[in-house]
Write a protein that holds these residues in place. Structure first.
Motif, short mmCIF file in Angstrom:
data_model
loop_
_atom_site.label_atom_id
_atom_site.label_comp_id
_atom_site.label_asym_id
_atom_site.label_seq_id
_atom_site.Cartn_x
_atom_site.Cartn_y
_atom_site.Cartn_z
N GLU A 1 15.86 42.35 67.70
CA GLU A 1 16.31 41.72 66.30
C GLU A 1 15.94 39.98 66.26
OE1 GLU A 1 20.64 43.91 66.21
OE2 GLU A 1 20.48 42.01 66.67
N LYS A 2 15.70 39.55 67.40
CA LYS A 2 15.05 38.11 67.29
C LYS A 2 13.59 38.18 67.46
CE LYS A 2 19.08 35.87 69.22
NZ LYS A 2 19.68 34.37 68.33
N SER A 62 25.50 44.40 77.68
CA SER A 62 24.90 45.40 78.49
C SER A 62 23.45 45.32 78.31
CB SER A 62 25.16 46.90 78.21
OG SER A 62 24.67 47.24 77.02
N LEU A 63 22.59 45.81 79.34
CA LEU A 63 20.90 45.79 79.12
C LEU A 63 20.48 46.24 77.83
CD1 LEU A 63 18.53 44.88 80.62
CD2 LEU A 63 18.31 47.25 81.61
N ASP A 64 21.46 47.43 77.48
CA ASP A 64 20.78 47.80 76.09
C ASP A 64 21.19 47.02 75.20
OD1 ASP A 64 20.24 50.43 77.17
OD2 ASP A 64 22.09 51.49 76.83
N ASP A 65 22.46 46.32 75.15
CA ASP A 65 22.46 45.19 74.18
C ASP A 65 21.46 44.12 74.11
OD1 ASP A 65 25.12 46.23 73.40
OD2 ASP A 65 26.10 45.06 74.97
N ILE A 66 21.15 43.72 75.23
CA ILE A 66 20.00 42.59 75.47
C ILE A 66 18.92 42.87 74.84
CG2 ILE A 66 18.74 41.31 77.24
CD1 ILE A 66 21.30 41.38 78.93
N VAL A 67 18.40 44.11 75.16
CA VAL A 67 17.03 44.83 74.62
C VAL A 67 17.11 45.03 73.20
CG1 VAL A 67 15.58 46.87 74.29
CG2 VAL A 67 16.52 46.19 76.64
N LEU A 107 17.80 31.01 81.52
CA LEU A 107 16.43 30.75 80.47
C LEU A 107 16.80 31.90 79.38
CD1 LEU A 107 13.64 29.31 82.64
CD2 LEU A 107 14.65 28.39 80.82
N TRP A 108 16.65 33.11 79.99
CA TRP A 108 16.73 34.16 79.03
C TRP A 108 18.03 34.28 78.05
CZ3 TRP A 108 13.54 37.10 76.45
CH2 TRP A 108 12.37 37.27 76.88
N MET A 109 19.23 34.02 78.65
CA MET A 109 20.35 34.02 78.00
C MET A 109 20.39 32.84 76.83
SD MET A 109 22.09 36.64 79.20
CE MET A 109 23.68 36.44 79.19
N GLU A 110 19.78 31.91 77.17
CA GLU A 110 19.52 30.71 76.36
C GLU A 110 18.75 31.36 74.82
OE1 GLU A 110 20.20 26.29 77.55
OE2 GLU A 110 18.54 27.11 77.57
N LYS A 111 17.63 31.67 75.28
CA LYS A 111 16.68 32.26 74.28
C LYS A 111 17.47 33.19 73.41
CE LYS A 111 12.24 32.00 76.42
NZ LYS A 111 11.17 33.18 77.03
N LEU A 112 18.16 34.08 73.97
CA LEU A 112 18.86 35.04 73.23
C LEU A 112 20.10 34.88 72.54
CD1 LEU A 112 18.71 38.14 76.27
CD2 LEU A 112 17.57 38.22 73.93
N GLY A 113 20.36 33.59 72.64
CA GLY A 113 21.67 33.07 72.08
C GLY A 113 22.92 33.46 72.57
N LEU A 114 22.96 33.89 74.17
CA LEU A 114 24.23 34.33 74.86
C LEU A 114 24.52 33.33 75.96
CD1 LEU A 114 22.63 38.18 75.06
CD2 LEU A 114 24.61 37.31 73.69
N LYS A 115 25.87 33.59 76.34
CA LYS A 115 26.47 32.86 77.50
C LYS A 115 26.26 33.66 78.91
CE LYS A 115 29.11 29.01 76.09
NZ LYS A 115 30.29 28.31 76.15
N ALA A 116 25.72 32.94 79.95
CA ALA A 116 25.45 33.67 81.16
C ALA A 116 26.69 33.53 81.88
CB ALA A 116 24.43 33.04 82.22
#
Ligand code: SF4
Ligand code: ZN
Ligand code: ZN
Length: 304
Positions: A131-132, A121-126, A295-304
């Protein structure tokens, strides 16, 4: 004061036109502005319009008017898309408004939970960004993500157009911000439709209706909408621009209309053609080799 159009008791003074309007003439005036944006090429049969509905006043008014226009037209329909970004406490309320509104007016709707689309979710992303130690403006991510998901679902549903609830104030602010930043590409994207088989054309039916009139229309018609702001919305650069434009509008009524109409004239003379690429990761339209979401998902270490 009497209505300048029909002589009944006026309820609104439209400073930029000098008109006094009664309830009925005011409602007609707002709808005339929306009709002008859409034109006969859009308000016709065999049309399917995807509508981005957030539950706020702008998108509720837009959906209500579009439904009024399209309901009587054969083989045409509107379909509402609600993106649930997963913002604790806020989106659940919006979702309730959207569902109740669509059910009351018999409008087809689809809920698109961000968590189901990308696993977070957006909350998780924030939280992950914090954390990073990454600087992430929730609104920037939310904006690109929502645009991507709305386009994806509108394409899948075979929509001819995707309607977005930007009003005249939003348009004037966007134009001024981009002028000041010298963001020519963003200006072009705002004013010209980029042709691409994977991009559903966007329309902004409320783009000539000032925010104040959207609000009054909602109240006069008795539409319910979410009033409390998103917890992530903050005092931004846009708010500063908005304050300046509001001051100008106050002392020189019509300023917002001329900012937008001047921009629309100018854009016709700009010879820039926007190139649409395909994101190497998700295969969806992008302005660069990789779309902003990936791009953001990569930075966050997540998969789109
Ligand atoms: Fe998304 Fe920002 Fe709007 Fe909240 S205020 S819904 S984070 S764009
Ligand atoms: Zn009247
Ligand atoms: Zn991508």
């Amino acid at each position: 004061m009497k209505c300048s159009k029909c002589g009944k008791e006026a309820i609104y003074h439209q400073k930029y036109s000098g008109l006094y309007l009664c309830k009925e003439c005011f409602i007609k005036d707002v709808e005339r502005k929306v009709r002008k944006v859409l034109g006969r090429n859009i308000i016709r049969n065999n049309m399917k319009i995807g509508v981005g509905l957030s539950g706020g006043k702008d998108s509720v008014v837009m959906t209500y008017i579009l439904n009024k226009f399209f309901k009587p037209i054969p083989n045409s329909e509107i379909i509402v898309f609600f993106v649930d970004e997963g913002i604790k406490g806020f989106r659940k309320v919006a979702r309730k408004f959207v569902v109740e509104f669509c059910e009351e007016y018999g409008i087809k709707y689809k809920i698109i939970p961000l968590e189901e689309e990308i696993g977070v979710s957006l909350d998780d992303i924030v939280k992950i960004a914090r954390e990073k130690n990454l600087t992430l403006n929730p609104c920037s991510f939310c904006g690109v993500m929502r645009r991507k998901l709305l386009n994806r679902v509108a394409l899948k549903e075979g929509c001819n157009y995707l309607a977005i609830g930007h009003n005249l104030d939003d348009m004037a602010q966007a134009v001024m911000m981009n002028y000041i930043d010298g963001a020519i590409e963003k200006l072009v994207r705002l004013g010209k439709d980029v042709e691409h088989p994977l991009l559903v054309k966007r329309i902004r039916p409320l783009k000539y209706v000032p925010e104040e009139e959207v609000q009054l229309y909602a109240d006069l018609v008795g539409l319910k909408y979410q009033k409390e702001p998103c917890p992530y919305s903050s005092i931004s650069y846009r708010a500063e621009i908005s304050e300046i434009i509001d001051k100008l509008e106050d002392s020189h009524p019509g300023t917002m209309h001329s900012i937008v109409s001047g921009f629309e004239k100018l854009i016709k003379h700009l010879g820039i053609k926007m190139e649409v690429k395909t994101c190497k990761i998700c295969g969806e339209p992008a302005s660069g080799d990789i779309c902003k979401v990936c791009l953001w998902m990569e930075k966050l270490g997540l998969k789109a």
